[in-house]
Design a protein around this motif. Sequence first.
Motif, PDB file in Angstrom:
ATOM      1  N   PRO A 457       0.836  -1.082  -0.096  1.00 15.27           N
ATOM      2  CA  PRO A 457      -0.059   0.026  -0.148  1.00 15.27           C
ATOM      3  C   PRO A 457       1.003   1.253  -0.087  1.00 15.27           C
ATOM      4  CG  PRO A 457      -0.807  -1.533   1.510  1.00 15.27           C
ATOM      5  CD  PRO A 457       0.299  -2.300   1.068  1.00 15.27           C
ATOM      6  N   ILE A 460       2.635   1.861  -3.353  1.00 11.27           N
ATOM      7  CA  ILE A 460       1.903   2.516  -4.488  1.00 11.27           C
ATOM      8  C   ILE A 460       1.298   3.839  -4.155  1.00 11.27           C
ATOM      9  CG2 ILE A 460      -0.646   2.019  -5.800  1.00 11.27           C
ATOM     10  CD1 ILE A 460       1.780  -0.183  -6.059  1.00 11.27           C
ATOM     11  N   LYS A 461       1.033   3.873  -2.958  1.00  8.47           N
ATOM     12  CA  LYS A 461       0.531   5.385  -2.822  1.00  8.47           C
ATOM     13  C   LYS A 461       1.582   6.470  -3.247  1.00  8.47           C
ATOM     14  CE  LYS A 461       0.639   7.710   0.787  1.00  8.47           C
ATOM     15  NZ  LYS A 461       1.272   8.751   1.006  1.00  8.47           N
ATOM     16  N   LEU A 464       1.993   6.858  -6.745  1.00  9.25           N
ATOM     17  CA  LEU A 464       1.197   8.027  -7.054  1.00  9.25           C
ATOM     18  C   LEU A 464       1.296   9.454  -6.856  1.00  9.25           C
ATOM     19  CD1 LEU A 464      -1.685   8.750  -8.279  1.00  9.25           C
ATOM     20  CD2 LEU A 464      -2.987   8.455  -6.115  1.00  9.25           C
ATOM     21  N   ASP A 465       1.901   9.566  -5.732  1.00 11.09           N
ATOM     22  CA  ASP A 465       2.468  11.147  -5.418  1.00 11.09           C
ATOM     23  C   ASP A 465       3.482  11.433  -6.564  1.00 11.09           C
ATOM     24  OD1 ASP A 465       0.525  11.168  -3.306  1.00 11.09           O
ATOM     25  OD2 ASP A 465       2.234  10.425  -2.033  1.00 11.09           O
ATOM     26  N   ALA A 468       2.000  12.170  -9.667  1.00  9.78           N
ATOM     27  CA  ALA A 468       1.277  13.373  -9.823  1.00  9.78           C
ATOM     28  C   ALA A 468       2.110  14.561  -9.937  1.00  9.78           C
ATOM     29  CB  ALA A 468       0.406  13.401  -8.292  1.00  9.78           C
ATOM     30  N   GLN A 469       3.255  14.380  -9.203  1.00 14.79           N
ATOM     31  CA  GLN A 469       4.308  15.668  -9.471  1.00 14.79           C
ATOM     32  C   GLN A 469       4.663  15.613 -10.804  1.00 14.79           C
ATOM     33  OE1 GLN A 469       4.693  17.707  -7.120  1.00 14.79           O
ATOM     34  NE2 GLN A 469       3.102  16.638  -5.995  1.00 14.79           N
ATOM     35  N   THR A 499     -10.034   6.356 -18.854  1.00 16.94           N
ATOM     36  CA  THR A 499      -9.849   6.993 -17.707  1.00 16.94           C
ATOM     37  C   THR A 499      -8.839   8.306 -18.120  1.00 16.94           C
ATOM     38  OG1 THR A 499      -9.875   5.071 -16.349  1.00 16.94           O
ATOM     39  CG2 THR A 499      -8.513   6.750 -15.417  1.00 16.94           C
ATOM     40  N   GLN A 508      -3.579  15.629 -15.009  1.00 21.39           N
ATOM     41  CA  GLN A 508      -3.960  14.487 -14.322  1.00 21.39           C
ATOM     42  C   GLN A 508      -3.924  13.312 -15.055  1.00 21.39           C
ATOM     43  OE1 GLN A 508      -8.193  14.249 -13.768  1.00 21.39           O
ATOM     44  NE2 GLN A 508      -7.873  14.083 -11.325  1.00 21.39           N
ATOM     45  N   LEU A 512      -2.079   9.835 -14.212  1.00 25.33           N
ATOM     46  CA  LEU A 512      -2.925   8.413 -14.442  1.00 25.33           C
ATOM     47  C   LEU A 512      -2.541   7.266 -15.426  1.00 25.33           C
ATOM     48  CD1 LEU A 512      -6.698   9.901 -14.313  1.00 25.33           C
ATOM     49  CD2 LEU A 512      -5.749   8.535 -12.513  1.00 25.33           C
TER      50      LEU A 512
ATOM     51  N   GLN B 188       1.598  15.449  -1.750  1.00 25.01           N
ATOM     52  CA  GLN B 188       0.434  14.467  -2.094  1.00 25.01           C
ATOM     53  C   GLN B 188      -0.328  14.668  -3.425  1.00 25.01           C
ATOM     54  OE1 GLN B 188       0.439  11.934   0.229  1.00 25.01           O
ATOM     55  NE2 GLN B 188       1.737  13.014   1.499  1.00 25.01           N
ATOM     56  N   ALA B 189      -0.491  13.473  -4.076  1.00 24.91           N
ATOM     57  CA  ALA B 189      -1.425  13.375  -5.206  1.00 24.91           C
ATOM     58  C   ALA B 189      -2.848  13.958  -4.826  1.00 24.91           C
ATOM     59  CB  ALA B 189      -1.524  12.127  -5.736  1.00 24.91           C
ATOM     60  N   ASP B 190      -3.688  14.940  -5.605  1.00 27.71           N
ATOM     61  CA  ASP B 190      -4.762  15.294  -5.068  1.00 27.71           C
ATOM     62  C   ASP B 190      -5.977  14.332  -4.920  1.00 27.71           C
ATOM     63  OD1 ASP B 190      -6.662  15.318  -7.397  1.00 27.71           O
ATOM     64  OD2 ASP B 190      -4.986  16.723  -8.144  1.00 27.71           O
ATOM     65  N   ASP B 192      -8.794  13.867  -6.042  1.00 24.10           N
ATOM     66  CA  ASP B 192      -9.764  13.269  -7.304  1.00 24.10           C
ATOM     67  C   ASP B 192      -8.747  12.380  -8.240  1.00 24.10           C
ATOM     68  OD1 ASP B 192     -11.843  13.791  -9.019  1.00 24.10           O
ATOM     69  OD2 ASP B 192     -10.124  14.631 -10.427  1.00 24.10           O
ATOM     70  N   THR B 193      -7.623  12.721  -8.386  1.00 26.61           N
ATOM     71  CA  THR B 193      -6.712  11.787  -9.257  1.00 26.61           C
ATOM     72  C   THR B 193      -6.604  10.529  -8.424  1.00 26.61           C
ATOM     73  OG1 THR B 193      -5.356  13.763  -9.564  1.00 26.61           O
ATOM     74  CG2 THR B 193      -4.291  11.652 -10.313  1.00 26.61           C
ATOM     75  N   ALA B 194      -6.332  10.594  -7.150  1.00 32.29           N
ATOM     76  CA  ALA B 194      -6.380   9.172  -6.336  1.00 32.29           C
ATOM     77  C   ALA B 194      -7.661   8.356  -6.771  1.00 32.29           C
ATOM     78  CB  ALA B 194      -6.200   9.511  -4.899  1.00 32.29           C
ATOM     79  N   ARG B 196      -9.934   8.568  -9.236  1.00 31.90           N
ATOM     80  CA  ARG B 196      -9.923   8.061 -10.514  1.00 31.90           C
ATOM     81  C   ARG B 196      -8.900   6.767 -10.688  1.00 31.90           C
ATOM     82  NH1 ARG B 196     -11.272  12.650 -14.663  1.00 31.90           N
ATOM     83  NH2 ARG B 196     -12.343  14.241 -13.083  1.00 31.90           N
ATOM     84  N   LEU B 197      -7.946   6.861 -10.147  1.00 31.59           N
ATOM     85  CA  LEU B 197      -6.857   5.632 -10.251  1.00 31.59           C
ATOM     86  C   LEU B 197      -7.584   4.495  -9.492  1.00 31.59           C
ATOM     87  CD1 LEU B 197      -4.248   4.711 -11.656  1.00 31.59           C
ATOM     88  CD2 LEU B 197      -3.269   5.563  -9.327  1.00 31.59           C
ATOM     89  N   LEU B 212      -3.605   0.459  -3.401  1.00 36.52           N
ATOM     90  CA  LEU B 212      -3.697   1.966  -3.215  1.00 36.52           C
ATOM     91  C   LEU B 212      -4.719   2.335  -2.162  1.00 36.52           C
ATOM     92  CD1 LEU B 212      -2.924   4.588  -4.425  1.00 36.52           C
ATOM     93  CD2 LEU B 212      -4.600   4.339  -6.225  1.00 36.52           C
ATOM     94  N   LEU B 216      -3.745   4.939   0.677  1.00 34.87           N
ATOM     95  CA  LEU B 216      -4.276   6.447   0.839  1.00 34.87           C
ATOM     96  C   LEU B 216      -4.858   6.602   2.264  1.00 34.87           C
ATOM     97  CD1 LEU B 216      -6.049   6.528  -2.363  1.00 34.87           C
ATOM     98  CD2 LEU B 216      -4.014   7.896  -1.838  1.00 34.87           C
TER      99      LEU B 216
END
Lengths: 522, 405
Positions: A457, A460-461, A464-465, A468-469, A499, A508, A512, B188-190, B192-194, B196-197, B212, B216
């Motif tokens: 977990p 993966i989180k 994503l961060d 996103a950056q 998506t 975004q 994704l 952090q990713a926002d 909404d993006t989280a 959607r993923l 995920l 989160l």
Amino acid sequence: MARDSQAALVALNRFGFGARGGASGDLINAATDPRGFVKAELNRPNGVLLEAPGLQSTPQLGQAAFAYQDQVKQAREAAAKAGTPAEAPSPQAPADQKPDNKLRRNLSLNTVMTEIAGQMAEAKPADNAAKPDAMQPNAAVPPAAKPAPQPLNVIQKTFRAEALARLQRATLVECGFTERLVVFWSNHFCISANKGELARMWAGAFEREAIRPHVLGRFADMLKAVEQHPAMLFFLDNQQSLGPDSRAGQNRKRGLNENLAREIMELHTLGVGGGYTQEDVTSLARIITGWSFAGRQGQLGTPGSFVFNTNAHQPGPQALLGKTYEATGLAQGEAALADIARHPSTANFIATKFVRHFVADDPPPSLVARLRDVFVKTDGDLKALATALVDSDEAWKAPLTKMRSPYDFLVASGRLLARVPEDPGAYLNNLNLLGQPLWTPAGPNGFPDTNAAWAAPEGIKLRLDIAAQMGARLGNNIDPLDLLEFAAADAASTETRRTIERAESRQQALALLLMAPEMQRR
Amino acid sequence: MMDCCENRLLTSRRGLLLGGASFAAWAYLPKFARAADGRDPRLIVVILRGALDGLSTVAPVGDPDYAGLHGSIALAADGAHPAIMLDSFFALHPAMPEFARMYRNMHAAVIHAVATPYRDRSHFDGQDVLESGYAGPGRVQSGWLNRALEALPRGERVSSALAVGPTTPLVLRGAAPTVGWAPVALPQADDDTAMRLVDLYRHRDPALASALSQGLQLEKAASGDDMKPKPGNAVAQMRQVARGAAKLMAADDGPRIAALAFDGWDTHANEGGPVGRLAFLLGGLDGALAEFESGLGERWRDTVVVVATEFGRTARINGTDGTDHGTGTIALLAGGAVKGGRVISDWPGLKLANLYEGRDLKPTTDLRSVIKGVLQAQFGLSDRALAETVFPDSAAARPMKGLVT
């Protein structure tokens, strides 16, 4: 030939480092002749060697490190005499200064923090300072909070130069299969840069000198190169191990250290349960006493080069795995290693690990058996091993269920975004965050190679961060649907396509895309 | 969102966690309380990877053979850095004053000459046995702590345990859900993006969807003003991790069970005695225990921390002032629920004839008995569940009684 995008995904993601957005031809080439595309790299002469301006040999690096250490020491002594607080000539990160930290292996769950906050502080100032780089997090930290940039010392500079050369190669190479092989073998025969200044200095050179020349050569040659490399001898303490009956052992009242001998058998060759005993471990430890490297004084040879120190070598014949090795000095250990490299347990251990890495956490037994036979028949020809893997149907048919490691993920993202790194700092930081600090695994067994480790977990989180950056920084100028074509073409799932289409911004959408299963699984 | 203020992000993420049904697993944990006495027990498992030298941590200074075998790194009750006498025979490493205080307050105990059933000397197999709970390295993909969660009576089930660190340790892997947390500093990713993923993963990759979602959930619940990584040494880092985990576990709806691992205990060379490398690491562990105590506050009363390692080290120092891979070692218990102030040991002695294979402290206590005793006392698990599910084929290792108040 028909275009097969699914096979192209396998060629690029399972065997390589993913498609390059700036050279979309790779996906088309891979789709036209998937096996040929992967194997082309195996036939490129000297394609695995890495030479870049400024990268030096292990002895040269050793001498530079010794000189730096002397300089620090002199500065401290001078400061002590003057009665002022000691200060190194060029400030260095805390972990490099503290003797305690020199010796410890990194703390697994602290890796992240220790690394970003500790010795990798070296990377931070530079990276936050608005360097154009694909992997750089969009710093939300106010400028006032940043520490003033400090000049890097020679050890930090060397580490970063080595890292950069490796990252640039991985980003630019067409498929990436041979680079993936380098990473595989480098992790199999890992050292940890956290062992101390010499290990950090030598981490890149170790891979260039002991791994790369043999990645498509013979296993026995790689084994010998690895176990005689100063970085490995230092990492597993063998330069300190003295034969109890050797002249040095008698004089200094010190003795054996089994560390390297044990890991050679357990991790590098036979594997746990590979048919050796504690007595074999001790025996091999005696056999390789004297395998060392010349120190700063250079009494035994060029400082920083491998030496066989007869004075430290345990005299006499030794029994190992049912065979007696006569007292032939350095040749005694070389003969033992050559036999261990050829042992059936080694063939089995390597074949299993190889298939687990490239195909599935539960490696198909038929494929393991075939690769084991190839290993045995060719006397450990690693090019034949890699070729047999690519030629197998299992490797193409198995579903893409393996998680990309953090390194794979970051490199694949950089390739897709067509960003050739000019500075390794952001990569190093992100690898630390994701639990795979470059050349710094927590133990001598290297980084894990299973989904359980990389699909956790928190990992993966964090991915994503990071995605996103990257999206925030780079998404503006990119059409994410074009990029999806480069990444997966018509092998992309409907859901992934939808998506990305429906994302509320290009930024975004890019985040994704980088996180889509097509980019995370291999 | 142009405003990059971290606090705003934190607030919005927390709102998401509490509002989104998909994140319910952790946010709406039932309060777990023992029916009999209304206690709300907590268990923290700390794994020391690399094989801790038990003979240097809790030294049998009363054993006439100890000082000779452990040589230059042996602890002594006198000298510049005297070890702390726990009783007339065993002395604690001087780098652990907090543990010593807990011990004096009867809230800490030592089990000595302990080992898992594993008798070889590979770290990785040793850890596999320690964490899987199987009698041998079977390469199973679940750990005893996870199976203990599954074995809890329905209705009282602790639905999520906390795995601290970027990867889940084997001891906590398995069918029962776990949540992970590691202290980090990254924008952090926002939300909404989280979301959607998560939605994409739900359709295409359920395993990633679940990973995920869990990732989160916890990220901000743990965080406070002081959770940013700071430059510092391993000691500070161990404390920081413990502080964050304690904060999560102190919450009414927080996880009751956590597992974490500290690496670096493989002291092959220059181990050090009362000062040096091992002392440095033990100082970190000691600090982490103190952080658990202060961070858990009132909950400390119902807490047991179990500190265990895959095996011990050789009784005799090696040729490089360190120790090689051995067998018997120690386990530590700390917490307000521990019936402490004791070193529990059937001491085998360090005479050559009494050493395991002539080199290691001989184990006389099965670590599984210790852990079973704690699990039984804290969570009421039956003998049978412990012997068959949590630690398969372990009926012979009876749960140790009386470890918990």
